[in-house]
Design an enzyme around this catalytic site. Structure first.
Site, PDB file in Angstrom:
ATOM      1  N   TRP A   1      40.700  48.682  37.860  1.00  0.00           N
ATOM      2  CA  TRP A   1      40.025  49.802  38.513  1.00  0.00           C
ATOM      3  C   TRP A   1      41.058  50.887  38.785  1.00  0.00           C
ATOM      4  O   TRP A   1      42.160  50.604  39.272  1.00  0.00           O
ATOM      5  CB  TRP A   1      39.403  49.291  39.808  1.00  0.00           C
TER       6      TRP A   1
ATOM      7  N   ASP B   1      40.222  40.508  44.652  1.00  0.00           N
ATOM      8  CA  ASP B   1      39.315  41.624  44.897  1.00  0.00           C
ATOM      9  C   ASP B   1      37.926  41.132  44.510  1.00  0.00           C
ATOM     10  O   ASP B   1      37.658  40.899  43.324  1.00  0.00           O
ATOM     11  CB  ASP B   1      39.720  42.841  44.054  1.00  0.00           C
TER      12      ASP B   1
ATOM     13  N   LYS C   1      27.956  46.712  46.419  1.00  0.00           N
ATOM     14  CA  LYS C   1      27.029  46.429  45.322  1.00  0.00           C
ATOM     15  C   LYS C   1      26.051  45.320  45.653  1.00  0.00           C
ATOM     16  O   LYS C   1      24.854  45.462  45.448  1.00  0.00           O
ATOM     17  CB  LYS C   1      27.796  46.045  44.045  1.00  0.00           C
TER      18      LYS C   1
END
Lengths: 387, 407
Positions: free
Chosen positions: A116, A197, A233
Site C-alpha cells: 500500500w 496489517d 471495509k
C-alpha cells in the site's frame, strides 16, 4: 484518482481506484445491522465525554478477540494490550512510533514489494527506516516465495517485518497456509518482529476466522507481534476511522508497561480517539444477534466481489483477450493487480474513462455486472492496441 | 517469560497528570468526591451535557438515509472547514474573501496543534516555539514530538495571580526573529488570565515587529465570555493587520463534542497561491498519521453552523454554559469570603473561562484530595465546570482547611 474521476463528465466513467465497497446499484453499502444500531434512540442520546487515551474499553477487548480468537491463550494470560486508534493508518502509525521509541533491536521495518502506497510514509514519519522484501512475481502474477524467504532470511536479527494478514494490497496475492508456516518459522528463527496489517478480516474469504489464520498462527507459537486492525471495509465504517492496535507480549506485566507507553504516543497526537464509530463496533460485536447479522452481510459483500472476479475473467476469456488472466480469480480480496502497465492504464482512462491507480490495481468492489463488459472492452483494447 | 520479551526494558510511563486525575477520582468510593480535574462541562446536577442542538443535529443526520460513511478527503469535510474558518475569523474576514486561508479538519485541538506543528517543523525556517509559562500540560509534548524545540515566555505572575505583562513583552522581545509563538486565544489554560484588548494590541505590535509567527490555540470560543465574537477578538486582531498566523480550533467544549474529536487548523497566508500550496503539504502530514479525519462530529458541527436557527439555538445554550460558570465563580468567591478564608480570592472572579488557578500548592492539593476527596491537578487548577451550587460549600471548606492548617 478519485479527484480526476470526479472531474470526468463521461456517463460511462468508472472509478476502480480507492478501495471502498459499492453495491450493484452504486450507492454505498450501509449495514442493516449498523442502521438499526444508529437509528436507535439510545445511540443518539449517548454522552459525548472524552474516552480515555486508549479508547473504548469494550471495543478494545472485543477487537482483540476478533483478531486473535475468542479463546486465545494470549488474551486469557492478559498478555495483549489493545488500544483504539484511527482505523488502520492510525494503528500502524501509533505502533510504529512506539517501536521507533522503545524497540531497541532494530529500527528498520521490512515491507513487501509492492505494498500500500501509504505504508512507507507512515513508517518513515514514525521514525523507522524502511526496507523492502521481495513479494510479487510479475512473471507468475503470484507470490515470489523464494525471494521472500531469501530477503527475510538476510534481514538483520530483530528487524520488524510488515505482513498483510490477508488480501494483500495491492496485489491480492496471499501466501498459502503452508507458506505462512514456513514464513513463521523463518521469522521466529531470526527473531524478527512481525507487524500485521489486518484491513480485510472477513472481507477476503467471507470468513472472519479464516482471514485471521495468519495472525493466530504467530500468536499460537507464544511469540510476540503487533497487529493493526481496521473496521473501514469489513464494517463499512470508512469515514468513522475505527481501528485498533494490539501488541501481543510475552508477559502481562510487559503488556501493561507497553500500554502505558502507547498512551505517551497517543496523547500528543490527538489526546484520545473518536467515540462514535467505536461505539457502533462494540455494540455489534457484543450482541450475538447483531454479530450474526454482520457475518451474513460481510459474506454477502465478499461473495459479490468473488462474483465480480469470475465475471471479469469470463468476459476477458469470451473476448479472447491475449494473456493469462487467471490471476483475476486467484487473487484475493478487494483488489486485482491486473498486470497492466502505466501506459495501458493511461490509455484506459483517456479512451474508456476508467480510473485506477497507475500500478494497474483495480478495486473489484467498484465493479458491477453492468460495468464489467465496459472494463473488459477497455482491457482488451489496451492489451491489443499496437503501441 | 517477561525477560524474553523484546519489550522487557520498556519502562512504565507515569499516568497523564490531567487525565490521571479522573482515573484516581473514579477509584474513590467517597459519596462526597468531587472531580475538578479535566475540563469537561457539568450541569448543576453534576452530569455531562449533550447540547439540545447537538441532539437535534445528530437525529437529523441519523434519519437521513442517503448519508453514507465514506472516507472524507484528507482535509476533511469541506463545509465544516469553511464554516469553521468563518467562525474564528469572522464571516466577513477579508482573509477568507481573498482565499488566503487554508482550513483542514483535525482531531480537536490536540490534533490541530500537532498537524500545524509538524507542518512548521518541516516547512518553516524557525523551529522554535515559545509557549507561555504555565500552559496546558500537553502543549510541550505535542510540539516536541512534532519536531519543534520548545522555549517559554513569562506569563503568569503568582504575586498578583494575574498577567506578568512586562515579563511577557521582555521574553517575546528577546526571541529570535521568526520564532513561533503559542497564544491562547482566550481563557488561558490553566490560569484563566487573559490580556486585555489593549495588551493584545501591544503584543500584536511586538510580534509583528519581530516577525514572530503567531500560533493561536482556540479551545474556548464562546465559552469564555459567552460571546463567540468577543472570544475571537485576539485572533481577528492579528488577521486584520494582514499578517500570517495559525489557529487551532476545538469544538470539544463549546459544542460539548469532547469525545467526537472535532477541530480545525487554519493557516492564514499572505496570498491565495501560498495557502493552496500550504494545504497540499498539510495533506502529506495528515495522510501518514491517520489518512483522513472522522466524519461524525464534523457533520454535526457543519449542520449546526450552516442552519441559522440551529446556530441561534447553539449561541443560547453556549451562553447558558458560560453563565453557569460565571455563577460558580461568584458563589465560590462569596463562600470563601463568608468563611473568612485568609488571602485575596478575587482572582476567582477575575480569571476567565473554565479553569481557576487557585494559587494552592501541590501539598495543599494533596491534603484536599486526601481529606476532602477533591480531585484537581497538582498545580492548583480547578475546573469551575465541575462545580455546582450544592458542592461549592464542600470545596470552600476544603480550601479553607488547606489554607489554615498548620503544616
Amino acid at each position: 484518482v478519485t479527484v480526476a474521476y470526479n472531474k470526468d463528465t463521461s456517463p460511462n466513467k468508472l472509478n476502480l481506484g480507492v478501495g471502498a465497497y459499492r453495491t450493484e446499484v452504486k450507492w454505498d453499502f450501509i449495514f442493516r445491522g449498523l442502521e438499526s444500531c444508529v437509528d436507535s434512540f439510545r445511540f443518539v442520546s449517548r454522552v459525548k465525554e472524552y474516552l480515555g487515551i486508549t479508547g473504548l474499553a469494550d471495543f478494545n477487548k472485543l477487537s482483540a478477540k476478533l483478531i486473535l480468537g475468542a479463546d486465545s491463550p494470549a488474551i486469557q494470560d492478559n498478555r495483549v494490550t489493545t488500544v483504539q486508534c484511527l482505523s488502520g493508518t492510525g494503528s500502524l502509525r501509533v505502533g510504529a512510533e512506539f517501536l521507533a521509541r522503545h524497540y531497541h533491536e532494530q529500527k528498520t521495518i521490512y515491507i513487501p514489494n509492492p505494498t500500500w502506497g501509504n505504508h512507507p510514509k507512515i513508517f518513515n514519519l514514525a521514525g523507522l527506516s524502511v526496507k523492502t522484501y521481495r513479494y510479487y512475481d510479475p512473471a507468475t502474477k503470484g507470490l515470489d516465495f523464494q525471494g521472500l524467504l531469501e530477503d527475510l532470511g538476510a534481514a538483520p536479527s530483530g528487524a520488524i517485518v510488515l505482513l498483510h494478514a490477508c488480501a494483500h494490497n495491492p496485489t491480492g496475492v496471499d501466501p498459502t497456509l503452508e507458506q505462512w508456516e514456513q514464513i513463521r518459522q523463518l521469522i521466529r528463527s531470526k527473531q524478527l518482529l512481525p507487524f500485521f496489517d489486518s484491513a480485510y478480516q472477513g472481507f477476503a474469504s467471507g470468513s472472519l476466522d479464516a482471514d485471521a489464520e495468519s495472525v493466530r498462527m504467530f500468536v499460537a507459537d507464544g511469540g510476540e507481534c503487533l497487529a493493526a486492525q481496521s473496521y473501514a471495509k469489513n464494517m463499512g465504517l470508512y469515514g468513522e476511522r475505527v481501528g485498533a492496535l494490539s501488541i501481543v507480549c510475552k508477559a502481562a506485566d510487559v503488556a501493561s508497561r507497553v500500554e502505558s507507553q502507547l498512551k505517551l504516543v497517543i496523547r500528543p497526537m490527538y489526546s484520545n480517539p473518536p467515540i462514535h464509530g467505536a461505539s457502533i463496533v462494540a455494540a455489534i460485536l457484543k450482541d450475538s444477534e447483531m454479530y450474526q447479522e454482520w457475518t451474513v452481510e460481510l459474506k454477502a459483500m465478499a461473495d459479490r466481489i468473488l462474483s465480480m472476479r469470475q465475471q471479469l475473467f469470463e468476459a476477458l476469456s469470451a473476448r479472447g483477450t491475449p494473456g493469462d488472466w487467471s490471476h483475476i480469480i486467484k487473487q484475493i480480496g478487494m483488489f486485482t493487480f491486473t498486470g497492466l502497465n502505466s501506459e495501458q492504464v493511461a490509455f484506459m482512462t483517456k479512451e474508456y474513462h476508467i480510473y485506477m491507480t497507475s500500478d494497474g490495481r483495480i478495486s473489484m468492489a467498484g465493479l458491477s455486472s453492468r460495468t464489467v463488459p465496459h472494463l473488459a472492452d477497455a482491457i482488451h483494447a489496451a492489451v491489443t492496441r499496437s503501441t
